[in-house]
Design a protein around this motif. Sequence first.
Motif, PDB file in Angstrom:
ATOM      1  N   ARG A 208       0.853  -1.186   0.000  1.00  0.00           N
ATOM      2  CA  ARG A 208       0.000   0.000   0.000  1.00  0.00           C
ATOM      3  C   ARG A 208       0.893   1.242   0.000  1.00  0.00           C
ATOM      4  NH1 ARG A 208      -5.417   0.304  -0.734  1.00  0.00           N
ATOM      5  NH2 ARG A 208      -5.687  -1.440   0.715  1.00  0.00           N
ATOM      6  N   ALA A 209       1.115   1.841  -1.181  1.00  0.00           N
ATOM      7  CA  ALA A 209       2.087   2.928  -1.278  1.00  0.00           C
ATOM      8  C   ALA A 209       1.884   3.704  -2.562  1.00  0.00           C
ATOM      9  CB  ALA A 209       3.514   2.370  -1.232  1.00  0.00           C
ATOM     10  N   GLU A 210       2.477   4.904  -2.590  1.00  0.00           N
ATOM     11  CA  GLU A 210       2.670   5.603  -3.849  1.00  0.00           C
ATOM     12  C   GLU A 210       3.805   4.922  -4.605  1.00  0.00           C
ATOM     13  OE1 GLU A 210       0.767   8.005  -4.858  1.00  0.00           O
ATOM     14  OE2 GLU A 210      -0.358   8.341  -2.989  1.00  0.00           O
ATOM     15  N   ASN A 211       3.776   5.027  -5.934  1.00  0.00           N
ATOM     16  CA  ASN A 211       4.779   4.299  -6.707  1.00  0.00           C
ATOM     17  C   ASN A 211       6.067   5.110  -6.845  1.00  0.00           C
ATOM     18  OD1 ASN A 211       6.095   2.414  -8.199  1.00  0.00           O
ATOM     19  ND2 ASN A 211       4.630   2.365  -9.890  1.00  0.00           N
ATOM     20  N   ASN A 212       6.753   5.238  -5.709  1.00  0.00           N
ATOM     21  CA  ASN A 212       8.089   5.818  -5.695  1.00  0.00           C
ATOM     22  C   ASN A 212       8.892   5.123  -4.608  1.00  0.00           C
ATOM     23  OD1 ASN A 212       8.044   7.553  -3.117  1.00  0.00           O
ATOM     24  ND2 ASN A 212       6.246   8.322  -4.217  1.00  0.00           N
ATOM     25  N   ILE A 213      10.206   5.234  -4.688  1.00  0.00           N
ATOM     26  CA  ILE A 213      11.086   4.447  -3.813  1.00  0.00           C
ATOM     27  C   ILE A 213      10.796   4.715  -2.343  1.00  0.00           C
ATOM     28  CG2 ILE A 213      13.487   4.071  -3.118  1.00  0.00           C
ATOM     29  CD1 ILE A 213      14.267   4.708  -6.045  1.00  0.00           C
ATOM     30  N   ASN A 214      10.748   5.971  -1.946  1.00  0.00           N
ATOM     31  CA  ASN A 214      10.616   6.291  -0.525  1.00  0.00           C
ATOM     32  C   ASN A 214       9.291   5.831   0.044  1.00  0.00           C
ATOM     33  OD1 ASN A 214      13.167   7.409  -0.424  1.00  0.00           O
ATOM     34  ND2 ASN A 214      12.465   9.508  -0.709  1.00  0.00           N
ATOM     35  N   SER A 215       8.211   5.991  -0.720  1.00  0.00           N
ATOM     36  CA  SER A 215       6.902   5.553  -0.242  1.00  0.00           C
ATOM     37  C   SER A 215       6.854   4.035  -0.101  1.00  0.00           C
ATOM     38  CB  SER A 215       5.804   6.033  -1.191  1.00  0.00           C
ATOM     39  OG  SER A 215       4.531   5.639  -0.715  1.00  0.00           O
ATOM     40  N   ILE A 216       7.430   3.326  -1.059  1.00  0.00           N
ATOM     41  CA  ILE A 216       7.445   1.860  -0.996  1.00  0.00           C
ATOM     42  C   ILE A 216       8.268   1.379   0.193  1.00  0.00           C
ATOM     43  CG2 ILE A 216       8.254  -0.218  -2.183  1.00  0.00           C
ATOM     44  CD1 ILE A 216       7.559   1.323  -4.838  1.00  0.00           C
ATOM     45  N   LEU A 217       9.454   1.961   0.397  1.00  0.00           N
ATOM     46  CA  LEU A 217      10.292   1.553   1.526  1.00  0.00           C
ATOM     47  C   LEU A 217       9.604   1.844   2.854  1.00  0.00           C
ATOM     48  CD1 LEU A 217      13.840   2.713   0.388  1.00  0.00           C
ATOM     49  CD2 LEU A 217      12.953   0.378   0.433  1.00  0.00           C
ATOM     50  N   SER A 218       8.939   2.992   2.966  1.00  0.00           N
ATOM     51  CA  SER A 218       8.236   3.330   4.196  1.00  0.00           C
ATOM     52  C   SER A 218       7.110   2.337   4.466  1.00  0.00           C
ATOM     53  CB  SER A 218       7.675   4.754   4.106  1.00  0.00           C
ATOM     54  OG  SER A 218       6.933   5.088   5.264  1.00  0.00           O
ATOM     55  N   ALA A 219       6.361   1.979   3.422  1.00  0.00           N
ATOM     56  CA  ALA A 219       5.273   1.024   3.593  1.00  0.00           C
ATOM     57  C   ALA A 219       5.807  -0.353   4.003  1.00  0.00           C
ATOM     58  CB  ALA A 219       4.469   0.919   2.300  1.00  0.00           C
ATOM     59  N   LEU A 220       6.904  -0.788   3.394  1.00  0.00           N
ATOM     60  CA  LEU A 220       7.508  -2.057   3.780  1.00  0.00           C
ATOM     61  C   LEU A 220       7.928  -2.031   5.245  1.00  0.00           C
ATOM     62  CD1 LEU A 220       9.713  -2.742   0.632  1.00  0.00           C
ATOM     63  CD2 LEU A 220       7.727  -4.096   1.345  1.00  0.00           C
ATOM     64  N   LYS A 221       8.619  -0.975   5.642  1.00  0.00           N
ATOM     65  CA  LYS A 221       9.106  -0.859   7.015  1.00  0.00           C
ATOM     66  C   LYS A 221       7.969  -0.892   8.020  1.00  0.00           C
ATOM     67  CE  LYS A 221      12.046   2.055   9.941  1.00  0.00           C
ATOM     68  NZ  LYS A 221      12.868   3.297   9.979  1.00  0.00           N
ATOM     69  N   ASN A 222       6.806  -0.351   7.641  1.00  0.00           N
ATOM     70  CA  ASN A 222       5.661  -0.270   8.545  1.00  0.00           C
ATOM     71  C   ASN A 222       4.674  -1.425   8.388  1.00  0.00           C
ATOM     72  OD1 ASN A 222       6.402   2.200   9.850  1.00  0.00           O
ATOM     73  ND2 ASN A 222       5.837   3.287   7.983  1.00  0.00           N
ATOM     74  N   GLY A 223       5.027  -2.422   7.572  1.00  0.00           N
ATOM     75  CA  GLY A 223       4.179  -3.601   7.437  1.00  0.00           C
ATOM     76  C   GLY A 223       2.923  -3.384   6.630  1.00  0.00           C
ATOM     77  N   ALA A 224       2.887  -2.349   5.782  1.00  0.00           N
ATOM     78  CA  ALA A 224       1.696  -2.051   4.989  1.00  0.00           C
ATOM     79  C   ALA A 224       1.722  -2.849   3.686  1.00  0.00           C
ATOM     80  CB  ALA A 224       1.596  -0.558   4.722  1.00  0.00           C
ATOM     81  N   PHE A 225       1.748  -4.159   3.819  1.00  0.00           N
ATOM     82  CA  PHE A 225       1.793  -5.039   2.646  1.00  0.00           C
ATOM     83  C   PHE A 225       1.357  -6.440   3.054  1.00  0.00           C
ATOM     84  CE2 PHE A 225       5.887  -5.566   4.720  1.00  0.00           C
ATOM     85  CZ  PHE A 225       6.190  -6.903   4.577  1.00  0.00           C
ATOM     86  N   TYR A 226       1.002  -7.236   2.056  1.00  0.00           N
ATOM     87  CA  TYR A 226       0.847  -8.671   2.272  1.00  0.00           C
ATOM     88  C   TYR A 226       1.632  -9.388   1.187  1.00  0.00           C
ATOM     89  CZ  TYR A 226      -2.768  -8.978  -1.463  1.00  0.00           C
ATOM     90  OH  TYR A 226      -3.451  -8.946  -2.670  1.00  0.00           O
ATOM     91  N   SER A 227       1.812 -10.697   1.343  1.00  0.00           N
ATOM     92  CA  SER A 227       2.603 -11.499   0.414  1.00  0.00           C
ATOM     93  C   SER A 227       1.720 -12.524  -0.276  1.00  0.00           C
ATOM     94  CB  SER A 227       3.729 -12.215   1.159  1.00  0.00           C
ATOM     95  OG  SER A 227       4.643 -11.288   1.700  1.00  0.00           O
ATOM     96  N   SER A 228       2.089 -12.879  -1.508  1.00  0.00           N
ATOM     97  CA  SER A 228       1.222 -13.795  -2.252  1.00  0.00           C
ATOM     98  C   SER A 228       1.991 -14.549  -3.315  1.00  0.00           C
ATOM     99  CB  SER A 228       0.069 -13.021  -2.905  1.00  0.00           C
ATOM    100  OG  SER A 228      -0.817 -13.904  -3.564  1.00  0.00           O
ATOM    101  N   CYS A 229       1.442 -15.724  -3.647  1.00  0.00           N
ATOM    102  CA  CYS A 229       1.811 -16.467  -4.847  1.00  0.00           C
ATOM    103  C   CYS A 229       0.597 -16.602  -5.774  1.00  0.00           C
ATOM    104  CB  CYS A 229       2.335 -17.849  -4.488  1.00  0.00           C
ATOM    105  SG  CYS A 229       3.866 -17.827  -3.560  1.00  0.00           S
ATOM    106  N   GLY A 230      -0.454 -15.859  -5.489  1.00  0.00           N
ATOM    107  CA  GLY A 230      -1.652 -15.928  -6.330  1.00  0.00           C
ATOM    108  C   GLY A 230      -2.896 -15.311  -5.715  1.00  0.00           C
ATOM    109  N   PRO A 231      -3.340 -15.790  -4.542  1.00  0.00           N
ATOM    110  CA  PRO A 231      -4.565 -15.249  -3.944  1.00  0.00           C
ATOM    111  C   PRO A 231      -4.438 -13.765  -3.596  1.00  0.00           C
ATOM    112  CG  PRO A 231      -4.005 -17.358  -2.958  1.00  0.00           C
ATOM    113  CD  PRO A 231      -2.834 -16.962  -3.801  1.00  0.00           C
ATOM    114  N   GLU A 232      -5.570 -13.083  -3.606  1.00  0.00           N
ATOM    115  CA  GLU A 232      -5.618 -11.683  -3.230  1.00  0.00           C
ATOM    116  C   GLU A 232      -6.281 -11.550  -1.861  1.00  0.00           C
ATOM    117  OE1 GLU A 232      -7.799  -9.857  -6.396  1.00  0.00           O
ATOM    118  OE2 GLU A 232      -6.043  -9.744  -7.711  1.00  0.00           O
ATOM    119  N   ILE A 233      -5.800 -10.621  -1.066  1.00  0.00           N
ATOM    120  CA  ILE A 233      -6.385 -10.345   0.249  1.00  0.00           C
ATOM    121  C   ILE A 233      -6.878  -8.904   0.233  1.00  0.00           C
ATOM    122  CG2 ILE A 233      -6.013 -10.277   2.745  1.00  0.00           C
ATOM    123  CD1 ILE A 233      -3.745 -12.304   2.354  1.00  0.00           C
ATOM    124  N   TYR A 234      -8.132  -8.700   0.619  1.00  0.00           N
ATOM    125  CA  TYR A 234      -8.763  -7.387   0.523  1.00  0.00           C
ATOM    126  C   TYR A 234      -8.877  -6.679   1.872  1.00  0.00           C
ATOM    127  CZ  TYR A 234     -10.149  -9.663  -3.828  1.00  0.00           C
ATOM    128  OH  TYR A 234     -10.130 -10.346  -5.020  1.00  0.00           O
TER     129      TYR A 234
END
Length: 310
Positions: A208-234
Amino acid sequence: MTQQAAFSGKEKMLKGGLHCHTTRSDGAGDPEQVIRLHYQHGYDFLALTDHRIYNYKNFAPDVPITIIPGMEMDSTFESGQGFRCFHVVCLGPAKEDGNGFEQDQRQESASAKNQEEFQPCLDSIHANNNLTIYCHPEWSSTPARYFENMQGNFAMEIWNSGCVLDNDMDKDAAYWDELLGQGRHIYGVATDDGHGMEQHCIGWVMVRAENNINSILSALKNGAFYSSCGPEIYDFHIEDGRAVIECSPAARIRFHCDRHPARMVKAGTEMLTHAEIDLRANGSLDYKYIRASVIDENNKFAWTNPIFLP
């Protein structure tokens, strides 16, 4: 209501790869091929993490994909302990935003016989303003006791496509709950660690981020993501003592905490798109954290990050 960070905010969800290799180290595809392949598979961002050589560059400049600066760093244990090693992926900002590494800067493998001796390597990476991910713990022959005291890793790999395809290892959050159960706030990422071209574009993160390096890194650091090999989580949240997940059609959904056996909800005549469990035991919350995993009818997985409870 307590909502997991990936499911709050107005930014769109971005698909990204955090660990892959090219001919700059031991990968089969050259950097341009690897970037184009990921873009064709719908990736919004990608880190080229070749072994011990740092990268900022988009080798396919006409491809509108965000390149996250990074590399993979390693240390093999000193002799006498069989094959054991520490590998970490490094992810950092642009050079002008404080990244201490240079383009094409090469590192020597670290030397350590335990996690305490490897810590100075991690400290150096963090001092250069990079985040670190602990890689493929099963393939590395490192149960949690070998890396649980490392300081500063924001995440660990819970899926690694290369290790799954080559060794049937690192495919479903091995050792993650051991660290979470100790009160460690560490997130889980799905990566490919792709070396052969067939190993790319199998596991990813949705951020969950803006598509730029700093926003993506901040979201990763704060756990604003999920991981997948296919299924989507809403959505994944807790409300009135109940953990609730919304997802794409699933054959089964599991809820995990190290203090309890996994609690599983199975599909009946129709696939699941919603599941929830009551977290209360004897009238009070008995969970220190809760996370969920989703498995579809093709046995493909997705994993939420935890919600940590007071």
